[in-house]
Design an enzyme around this catalytic site. Structure first.
Site, PDB file in Angstrom:
ATOM      1  N   CYS A   1      -5.623  17.985 -43.248  1.00 35.41           N
ATOM      2  CA  CYS A   1      -6.314  18.183 -44.763  1.00 35.41           C
ATOM      3  C   CYS A   1      -6.364  16.908 -45.435  1.00 35.41           C
ATOM      4  O   CYS A   1      -5.363  16.072 -45.384  1.00 35.41           O
ATOM      5  CB  CYS A   1      -6.008  19.393 -45.224  1.00 35.41           C
ATOM      6  SG  CYS A   1      -5.624  20.670 -44.532  1.00 35.41           S
TER       7      CYS A   1
ATOM      8  N   HIS B   1      -0.050  20.040  -3.362  1.00 35.86           N
ATOM      9  CA  HIS B   1       1.002  21.183  -3.631  1.00 35.86           C
ATOM     10  C   HIS B   1       0.180  22.094  -4.532  1.00 35.86           C
ATOM     11  O   HIS B   1       0.907  23.095  -5.272  1.00 35.86           O
ATOM     12  CB  HIS B   1       1.910  20.550  -4.140  1.00 35.86           C
ATOM     13  CG  HIS B   1       2.777  19.754  -3.318  1.00 35.86           C
ATOM     14  ND1 HIS B   1       3.551  20.369  -2.145  1.00 35.86           N
ATOM     15  CD2 HIS B   1       2.982  18.409  -3.133  1.00 35.86           C
ATOM     16  CE1 HIS B   1       4.030  19.154  -1.674  1.00 35.86           C
ATOM     17  NE2 HIS B   1       3.675  18.210  -2.134  1.00 35.86           N
TER      18      HIS B   1
ATOM     19  N   ASN C   1      -1.925  20.353 -48.464  1.00 34.42           N
ATOM     20  CA  ASN C   1      -2.079  19.982 -47.096  1.00 34.42           C
ATOM     21  C   ASN C   1      -0.615  20.310 -46.440  1.00 34.42           C
ATOM     22  O   ASN C   1       0.432  20.249 -47.198  1.00 34.42           O
ATOM     23  CB  ASN C   1      -2.133  18.644 -46.742  1.00 34.42           C
ATOM     24  CG  ASN C   1      -1.873  18.136 -45.411  1.00 34.42           C
ATOM     25  OD1 ASN C   1      -2.098  19.003 -44.538  1.00 34.42           O
ATOM     26  ND2 ASN C   1      -2.038  17.146 -45.355  1.00 34.42           N
ATOM     27  N   GLY C   2      -0.602  21.390 -45.471  1.00 35.89           N
ATOM     28  CA  GLY C   2       0.596  21.712 -44.997  1.00 35.89           C
ATOM     29  C   GLY C   2       0.667  23.160 -44.761  1.00 35.89           C
ATOM     30  O   GLY C   2      -0.272  23.763 -44.508  1.00 35.89           O
TER      31      GLY C   2
ATOM     32  N   GLU D   1      -3.910  10.709 -19.778  1.00 30.48           N
ATOM     33  CA  GLU D   1      -4.841  10.271 -20.811  1.00 30.48           C
ATOM     34  C   GLU D   1      -6.246  10.420 -20.743  1.00 30.48           C
ATOM     35  O   GLU D   1      -6.934  10.781 -21.614  1.00 30.48           O
ATOM     36  CB  GLU D   1      -4.364   8.783 -21.201  1.00 30.48           C
ATOM     37  CG  GLU D   1      -5.259   8.020 -22.360  1.00 30.48           C
ATOM     38  CD  GLU D   1      -4.984   8.916 -23.568  1.00 30.48           C
ATOM     39  OE1 GLU D   1      -5.869   8.363 -24.715  1.00 30.48           O
ATOM     40  OE2 GLU D   1      -4.461   9.533 -23.886  1.00 30.48           O
TER      41      GLU D   1
ATOM     42  N   LYS E   1      -7.156  14.160 -37.011  1.00 33.44           N
ATOM     43  CA  LYS E   1      -6.579  12.840 -36.724  1.00 33.44           C
ATOM     44  C   LYS E   1      -4.856  13.007 -36.662  1.00 33.44           C
ATOM     45  O   LYS E   1      -4.357  12.398 -36.057  1.00 33.44           O
ATOM     46  CB  LYS E   1      -7.137  11.780 -37.675  1.00 33.44           C
ATOM     47  CG  LYS E   1      -6.413  10.455 -37.405  1.00 33.44           C
ATOM     48  CD  LYS E   1      -6.994  10.056 -35.855  1.00 33.44           C
ATOM     49  CE  LYS E   1      -6.752   8.672 -35.654  1.00 33.44           C
ATOM     50  NZ  LYS E   1      -6.838   8.181 -34.261  1.00 33.44           N
TER      51      LYS E   1
ATOM     52  N   TRP F   1      -8.668  21.536 -43.024  1.00 38.14           N
ATOM     53  CA  TRP F   1      -8.422  22.262 -41.603  1.00 38.14           C
ATOM     54  C   TRP F   1      -7.775  23.249 -41.381  1.00 38.14           C
ATOM     55  O   TRP F   1      -6.649  23.465 -41.719  1.00 38.14           O
ATOM     56  CB  TRP F   1      -7.831  20.843 -40.744  1.00 38.14           C
ATOM     57  CG  TRP F   1      -7.633  21.015 -39.359  1.00 38.14           C
ATOM     58  CD1 TRP F   1      -8.798  20.615 -38.524  1.00 38.14           C
ATOM     59  CD2 TRP F   1      -6.841  21.570 -38.702  1.00 38.14           C
ATOM     60  NE1 TRP F   1      -8.321  20.910 -37.357  1.00 38.14           N
ATOM     61  CE2 TRP F   1      -7.146  21.462 -37.251  1.00 38.14           C
ATOM     62  CE3 TRP F   1      -5.238  22.049 -38.830  1.00 38.14           C
ATOM     63  CZ2 TRP F   1      -6.183  21.758 -36.200  1.00 38.14           C
ATOM     64  CZ3 TRP F   1      -4.643  22.464 -37.709  1.00 38.14           C
ATOM     65  CH2 TRP F   1      -4.846  22.461 -36.286  1.00 38.14           C
TER      66      TRP F   1
ATOM     67  N   ARG G   1      -9.811  12.504 -40.512  1.00 42.65           N
ATOM     68  CA  ARG G   1      -8.464  13.391 -40.398  1.00 42.65           C
ATOM     69  C   ARG G   1      -8.949  14.675 -40.002  1.00 42.65           C
ATOM     70  O   ARG G   1      -8.037  15.536 -39.297  1.00 42.65           O
ATOM     71  CB  ARG G   1      -7.892  13.698 -41.686  1.00 42.65           C
ATOM     72  CG  ARG G   1      -7.376  12.391 -42.393  1.00 42.65           C
ATOM     73  CD  ARG G   1      -7.088  12.803 -43.910  1.00 42.65           C
ATOM     74  NE  ARG G   1      -5.753  13.287 -44.207  1.00 42.65           N
ATOM     75  CZ  ARG G   1      -4.389  12.939 -44.102  1.00 42.65           C
ATOM     76  NH1 ARG G   1      -4.397  11.521 -44.126  1.00 42.65           N
ATOM     77  NH2 ARG G   1      -3.557  13.611 -44.213  1.00 42.65           N
TER      78      ARG G   1
ATOM     79  N   LYS H   1      -8.719  12.535 -22.961  1.00 43.98           N
ATOM     80  CA  LYS H   1      -9.887  12.103 -23.752  1.00 43.98           C
ATOM     81  C   LYS H   1     -11.248  12.747 -23.562  1.00 43.98           C
ATOM     82  O   LYS H   1     -12.084  13.076 -24.454  1.00 43.98           O
ATOM     83  CB  LYS H   1     -10.081  10.517 -23.259  1.00 43.98           C
ATOM     84  CG  LYS H   1      -9.225   9.455 -24.138  1.00 43.98           C
ATOM     85  CD  LYS H   1      -9.584   9.383 -25.537  1.00 43.98           C
ATOM     86  CE  LYS H   1      -8.040   8.662 -26.356  1.00 43.98           C
ATOM     87  NZ  LYS H   1      -7.246   9.764 -26.472  1.00 43.98           N
TER      88      LYS H   1
ATOM     89  N   GLU I   1     -11.201  16.074 -25.273  1.00 47.07           N
ATOM     90  CA  GLU I   1     -11.014  16.306 -26.769  1.00 47.07           C
ATOM     91  C   GLU I   1     -12.564  15.878 -27.258  1.00 47.07           C
ATOM     92  O   GLU I   1     -12.896  16.472 -28.249  1.00 47.07           O
ATOM     93  CB  GLU I   1     -10.291  14.730 -27.072  1.00 47.07           C
ATOM     94  CG  GLU I   1      -8.767  14.835 -27.144  1.00 47.07           C
ATOM     95  CD  GLU I   1      -8.342  13.888 -27.651  1.00 47.07           C
ATOM     96  OE1 GLU I   1      -7.123  13.692 -28.520  1.00 47.07           O
ATOM     97  OE2 GLU I   1      -8.341  12.445 -27.151  1.00 47.07           O
TER      98      GLU I   1
END
Length: 607
Positions: A2, A502, A98-99, A479, A602, A74, A27, A483, A486
């Site tokens: 947020c 396996h 925020n939190g 990675e 973010k 958010w 963010r 990506k 995301e």
């Protein structure tokens, strides 16, 4: 996470608040709102979705006033809706937060017992209700806010605005960052310096447990014990907080393109003028007495740590353990003497990583951080903070921060190897020479952009994808899969190539694209064998290698992308580029929101 902004200004504040919130869009958010004081009266406007919806609302239903607060939310508690959007109001107080308030249910029950009900699904509304309750008991705004904060458990950055108080903001932080901006006859509150950059370059960062009483002419701060506290006013570099796209369609595209220059900046900071000496501030580090490194991070930064594990163990002979921050402290791992704890975070505020750092305080011999924000909580709480010099990264999917993290971690591993005598002078000189050439090599690799775009258009029609790599390419495969997930929302998984047989090989058929990251290194032949296993079962191979590797791949490859040749020890920095571009162009082809992918933030400042 947020975004918070507060302004005590000399001009109409609504457009200023909205513009500041635009700078916090990176963010991640799902709703937005502002509240102002006009003629002593508190009012607010809120909207779901992008900030343009809030802007449209303010055109239809303007909000006047020269004092106000704003927020991009958010969702943590309650779905995105106007009712759940911030600012939250109860009677004479509006709050942005925020939190996570962990004891909000208990507080809500206590308020209900007093006949005070709730209207939203959020934890934040409880803060507003509790503050208004204390106001009703006759407390002044500062005392009411202080009484409320004393009852809160969890993490928060808070900013309060009160009915009838056009020259007062109250801010507080615990676990989430918050900064105060100083102007001429004006004062500001923001989640970070980026929000405040157009208004001021003079910033005071609140520390853990601080509460600030802000007026247009004063700032009074008390610490976690309630004692008066003095915090330094710092002048920030405005250029470091620029958030324009510089002609690119997306921030992510801009930040991918910036990698040669920012890696060059990092090398310029940490290498001597002739490029032959590593100038890390580790003079009091005795690498010979270190028994192991414990590395902790989240997401992309975690994969940077996995890569660094190979470097530290192969180059310096140092055992390395790598942990996901959200799991680390809950295992209660023993931290033995001779352990250096290293934490990697772009924002320097990642809640899980910060909590893991605090677990290691008093246990590890040293705490080292690799960060992009020099004034962040993680940096301030480390014995040694190593900035990566990537500059502000706006796209949610990390790109240039990742390759700068790799660069700094490699330099630290080389420094350790030199101190421990596990690398020859000639080999060190060769690696540093190749490392100085990385920016130019990345520029050459950019020439593959058109070929990557073609491959991405075909990949965009798939529902699933697999990434394979061995050795240093295994973390890069992880990675690359992250990506793709995301920003394109394609389900992607990554495996060490040797693990394919396996279990995961059961997924292979002619609809499954398999991205193989395989420079010509010591493990290339083994990776080719694994690739043949995929091709024998109809899997479609997209091979990313150098010219020799692509030629050796032979017939039957679906697509190939040719990278420049590079010293294998540096391959992770180079091969991050095609992984990023592949995800980027796939997302563009699918029409997803590249810079602000759904459900993501973010900087994750809550557990």
């Amino acid at each position: 996470m947020c975004g918070i902004v507060g302004v005590l200004g000399e001009h109409e504040v609504a457009p200023i608040l909205v513009e500041a919130l635009k700078r916090l869009e990176y963010r991640g958010y799902d709703s937005a709102g502002i509240a102002t004081i006009e003629n002593g009266h508190l009012d607010r406007r809120r909207a779901v979705g992008k900030l343009v919806n809030l802007s449209d609302l303010l055109v239809r239903d303007p909000l006047a006033g020269k004092a106000g607060i704003g927020h991009t939310r958010w969702a943590t508690h309650g779905a995105p809706s106007v009712a759940n959007a911030h600012p939250h109001r109860a009677g004479k107080v509006a709050v942005v937060h925020n939190g996570i308030i962990e004891n909000y249910r208990e507080l809500r029950a206590e308020l209900a017992a007093k006949g005070i009900g709730h209207e939203t699904d959020t934890d934040t509304e409880t803060v507003a209700l509790l503050t208004d309750y204390h106001l009703g008991r006759g407390l002044d705004p500062v005392s009411a806010a202080r009484a409320t904060i004393a009852q809160l458990e969890g993490a928060y950055a808070l900013c309060f605005l009160f009915d009838g108080e056009a020259d007062l903001l109250i801010a507080a932080r615990k676990g989430s960052p918050l900064a105060i901006g100083h102007g001429t006859g004006e004062m500001y509150v923001g989640s970070d310096a980026i929000a405040l950059a157009p208004m001021t370059d003079r910033i005071t960062y609140l520390e853990e447990g601080d509460m600030a009483v802000v007026t247009r002419s004063s700032l009074t701060i008390t610490d976690a014990r309630g004692a008066p506290a003095t915090r330094v006013v710092k002048t920030i570099e405005i250029d470091s907080t620029r958030v324009d796209k510089a002609g690119h369609k997306h921030f992510m595209a801009k930040e991918i393109a910036e990698q040669p220059s920012v890696i060059g900046a990092a090398l310029g900071h940490y290498l001597s003028a002739d490029g032959r000496q590593i100038n890390l501030p580790v003079q009091d580090f005795d690498f010979t007495s270190i028994n192991r490194f414990t590395m902790v991070a989240c997401g992309t930064a975690y994969y940077a740590c996995l890569t660094a594990k190979y470097w530290f163990e192969q180059l310096a002979g140092l055992p390395v353990e790598v942990d996901v921050a959200s799991e680390f402290r809950y295992r209660e791992p023993p931290v033995t003497p001779g352990t250096v704890a290293l934490f990697v975070s772009q924002s320097g505020e990642t809640a899980d990583t910060l909590a893991a750092l605090r677990y290691c305080e008093g246990r590890a011999d040293r705490i080292v951080s690799v960060i992009n924000v020099a004034e962040s909580s993680i940096a301030r709480e480390s014995d040694l903070a190593l900035p990566i010099h990537a500059g502000a990264e706006i796209g949610v999917a990390s790109t240039k921060a990742f390759t700068c993290q790799l660069t700094v971690l490699l330099l630290l591993a080389l420094k350790a190897a030199q101190a421990r005598g596990t690398i020859t002078d000639d080999r060190l000189a060769d690696i540093l020479s190749a490392l100085r050439a990385v920016p130019a090599t990345l520029n050459t690799a950019m020439e593959c952009n058109s070929a990557i775009k073609i491959a991405a258009r075909q990949l965009s029609t798939s529902d699933n994808a697999l990434f394979l790599g061995r050795g240093l390419m295994y973390p890069l495969a992880l990675e690359g899969a992250l990506k793709l997930k995301e920003i394109s929302y394609i389900h992607a998984e990554a495996y060490a190539s040797g693990e394919l047989k396996h279990g995961p090989i059961a997924l292979i058929d002619d609809t499954m694209p398999v991205i193989v990251m395989a420079p010509c290194d010591a493990l290339f032949d083994k990776t080719m064998s694994n690739m043949q296993e995929v091709m024998a079962r109809g899997g479609r191979i997209l091979l990313i290698s150098d010219a020799r590797g692509v030629e050796a791949g032979g017939a039957g490859i679906w697509q190939s992308l040719t990278m420049p040749s590079i010293d294998p020890i540096l391959s992770p920095i180079l091969y991050a580029l095609p992984a990023q571009l592949l995800a980027y162009h796939t997302a563009v082809a699918k029409g997803t929101d590249v810079d602000q992918p759904r459900n993501l933030a973010k900087s994750v400042t809550v557990e």
